[in-house]
Design a protein around this motif. Structure first.
Motif, PDB file in Angstrom:
ATOM      1  N   GLY A 191       0.799  -1.224   0.000  1.00  0.00           N
ATOM      2  CA  GLY A 191       0.000   0.000   0.000  1.00  0.00           C
ATOM      3  C   GLY A 191       0.827   1.267   0.000  1.00  0.00           C
ATOM      4  N   ALA A 192       1.914   1.304  -0.758  1.00  0.00           N
ATOM      5  CA  ALA A 192       2.816   2.461  -0.749  1.00  0.00           C
ATOM      6  C   ALA A 192       2.102   3.758  -1.132  1.00  0.00           C
ATOM      7  CB  ALA A 192       3.998   2.219  -1.686  1.00  0.00           C
ATOM      8  N   TYR A 193       1.074   3.645  -1.972  1.00  0.00           N
ATOM      9  CA  TYR A 193       0.356   4.836  -2.437  1.00  0.00           C
ATOM     10  C   TYR A 193      -1.062   4.898  -1.874  1.00  0.00           C
ATOM     11  CZ  TYR A 193       4.161   4.979  -5.832  1.00  0.00           C
ATOM     12  OH  TYR A 193       5.408   5.030  -6.422  1.00  0.00           O
ATOM     13  N   MET A 194      -1.296   4.239  -0.759  1.00  0.00           N
ATOM     14  CA  MET A 194      -2.652   4.093  -0.248  1.00  0.00           C
ATOM     15  C   MET A 194      -3.305   5.426   0.103  1.00  0.00           C
ATOM     16  SD  MET A 194      -5.077   1.999   0.214  1.00  0.00           S
ATOM     17  CE  MET A 194      -4.159   0.474  -0.072  1.00  0.00           C
ATOM     18  N   GLU A 195      -2.529   6.414   0.571  1.00  0.00           N
ATOM     19  CA  GLU A 195      -3.114   7.707   0.933  1.00  0.00           C
ATOM     20  C   GLU A 195      -3.840   8.338  -0.253  1.00  0.00           C
ATOM     21  OE1 GLU A 195       0.493   7.155   3.655  1.00  0.00           O
ATOM     22  OE2 GLU A 195       0.008   6.834   1.539  1.00  0.00           O
ATOM     23  N   TYR A 196      -3.308   8.165  -1.453  1.00  0.00           N
ATOM     24  CA  TYR A 196      -3.906   8.760  -2.643  1.00  0.00           C
ATOM     25  C   TYR A 196      -5.168   8.000  -3.057  1.00  0.00           C
ATOM     26  CZ  TYR A 196       0.625  11.050  -2.792  1.00  0.00           C
ATOM     27  OH  TYR A 196       1.745  11.783  -2.463  1.00  0.00           O
ATOM     28  N   TYR A 219       0.767  -6.261   5.343  1.00  0.00           N
ATOM     29  CA  TYR A 219       0.523  -4.969   4.706  1.00  0.00           C
ATOM     30  C   TYR A 219       1.814  -4.158   4.733  1.00  0.00           C
ATOM     31  CZ  TYR A 219      -1.373  -0.236   4.004  1.00  0.00           C
ATOM     32  OH  TYR A 219      -1.626   1.023   3.542  1.00  0.00           O
ATOM     33  N   LEU A 220       2.155  -3.530   3.606  1.00  0.00           N
ATOM     34  CA  LEU A 220       3.338  -2.683   3.539  1.00  0.00           C
ATOM     35  C   LEU A 220       2.946  -1.219   3.362  1.00  0.00           C
ATOM     36  CD1 LEU A 220       5.773  -4.677   1.208  1.00  0.00           C
ATOM     37  CD2 LEU A 220       5.408  -4.904   3.664  1.00  0.00           C
ATOM     38  N   GLY A 221       3.610  -0.351   4.117  1.00  0.00           N
ATOM     39  CA  GLY A 221       3.413   1.085   3.987  1.00  0.00           C
ATOM     40  C   GLY A 221       4.752   1.786   3.953  1.00  0.00           C
TER      41      GLY A 221
END
Length: 364
Positions: A191-196, A219-221
């Motif tokens: 989920g590297a771009y999850m905020e977007y 889960y990856l952040g």
């Protein structure tokens, strides 16, 4: 000199071209170079972060707190998990490396979408594992399950939103994939771009807590994108404690720096900078969509801080990328992924205007 035979099948990962290269090769002044290639935050870093770096510069000679207690406590509070559910990496890609080393060998295989983050394949091949990909870049249930049932991979990668294409998979569809696969497979939800994605459409929001009910899912952040800390290299994995415990056996001591640890802790204290970053993106990406529509250029609906333009036979992505580079505009050519396409990080209003001016002249 002999090297490990698995290296014969590995291509070196090519990062986005740095500003220094353009300055050196084309004689363009640094202030005139626009870098839209590596999905960095175009407005930089939270000003509070700069203060932390200055205030902690005198302890740069000390190793960081290897327990990372404060950072894990802050992430645990943010995501409503326990600190035993968290592992910190030098970027989330280091956690990917931990997973590969802990799970894979020459008898194992991995599964991913047809076009996705290159390091999944590289880390797998480093362990001698086989790599299988679906036909399309989207995470289609039928394609994944057909390949899963055929190959029974030890690791499955679900990159949502997907890099380098920008599309996303809904939480409902991700859960469906997880529940259809066996518990002996480690499923990585990146989920590297999850905020977007979460800001664009709630159905694409996935939190670590959504996945903690599964003992084989991680889960990856990262702090590299919306937080604007790409140069500090801090990422994390969140999963059930037994899985994290095994991954810790792969972690070297002091795997992030003293300053990286301090700024990551600071970044968890206030989400206003992230909200500002996402708001700029949502405003500026509309310009890219409108430009593509006006010029009959295909694009992938993006849930990230970048957009992928798709070209027909009349345009060549490599030629366009080279022409832009010579003008001081750095974007990412996706020819190496088998796509006649370019990936453009959404920049500031001024950066985007510069891109459109040069791009319009080139395609004309």
């Amino acid at each position: 000199m002999k090297f490990n035979k698995v290296l014969n099948s590995i291509k070196t990962y090519e990062a986005g071209k740095p500003i220094e290269l353009v300055v050196r090769e084309y004689g363009i002044a640094p202030k005139d170079v626009v870098k839209l290639a590596s999905n960095e935050n175009p407005i930089g870093t939270n000003p509070a972060i700069a203060k932390v770096i200055r205030s902690h510069a005198d302890i740069a000679h000390l190793y960081p707190d290897d327990s990372m207690f404060e950072l894990k406590a802050a992430l645990a509070k943010k995501y409503n998990v326990e600190d035993t559910n968290i592992i910190i990496g030098a970027g989330s890609d280091q956690v990917l490396e931990f997973i590969s080393r802990a799970v894979l060998d020459e008898n194992a295989s991995v599964l991913m979408s047809g076009v996705t983050f290159a390091m999944y394949e590289i880390y797998a091949k480093q362990m001698g594992a086989k790599v299988y990909k679906t036909m399309s870049h989207e995470h289609k249930f039928e394609e994944f399950m057909e390949a899963y049932n055929m190959y029974r991979p030890k690791v499955v990668y679900i990159c949502t939103p997907n890099n380098p294409t920008g599309d996303a998979t809904s939480k409902e569809d991700v859960i469906a994939l997880i529940e259809a696969m066996g518990s002996d497979t480690v499923i990585v939800v990146d989920g590297a771009y999850m905020e977007y994605a979460a800001a664009k459409d709630e159905k694409y929001r996935i939190t670590p807590n959504d996945l903690l009910g599964y003992d084989n899912v991680i889960y990856l952040g990262t702090f590299s994108k919306a937080h604007g800390l790409g140069g500090m290299r801090v990422g994390y994995g969140i999963a059930q404690a037994p899985l994290i415990k095994e991954l810790y056996k792969m972690r070297p001591p002091f795997n992030i720096t003293t300053l990286s640890l301090r700024v990551a802790i600071e970044a968890t204290k206030d989400d206003s900078f992230v909200q500002q970053s996402v708001a700029l993106h949502q405003e500026q990406i509309k310009r890219y969509e409108a430009f593509a529509d006006e010029n009959s250029i295909g694009y992938i609906d993006s849930y990230t801080n970048f957009i992928t333009y798709l070209f027909d036979e009349n345009l060549n992505s490599s030629h366009i990328a080279d022409a832009l580079l010579k003008r001081g505009v750095i974007i990412r050519d996706l020819a190496s992924y088998g796509m006649n396409a370019i990936r453009i990080t959404i920049g500031t209003e001024e950066q985007n205007s510069t891109f459109f001016r040069h791009f319009s002249e080139i395609i004309a």
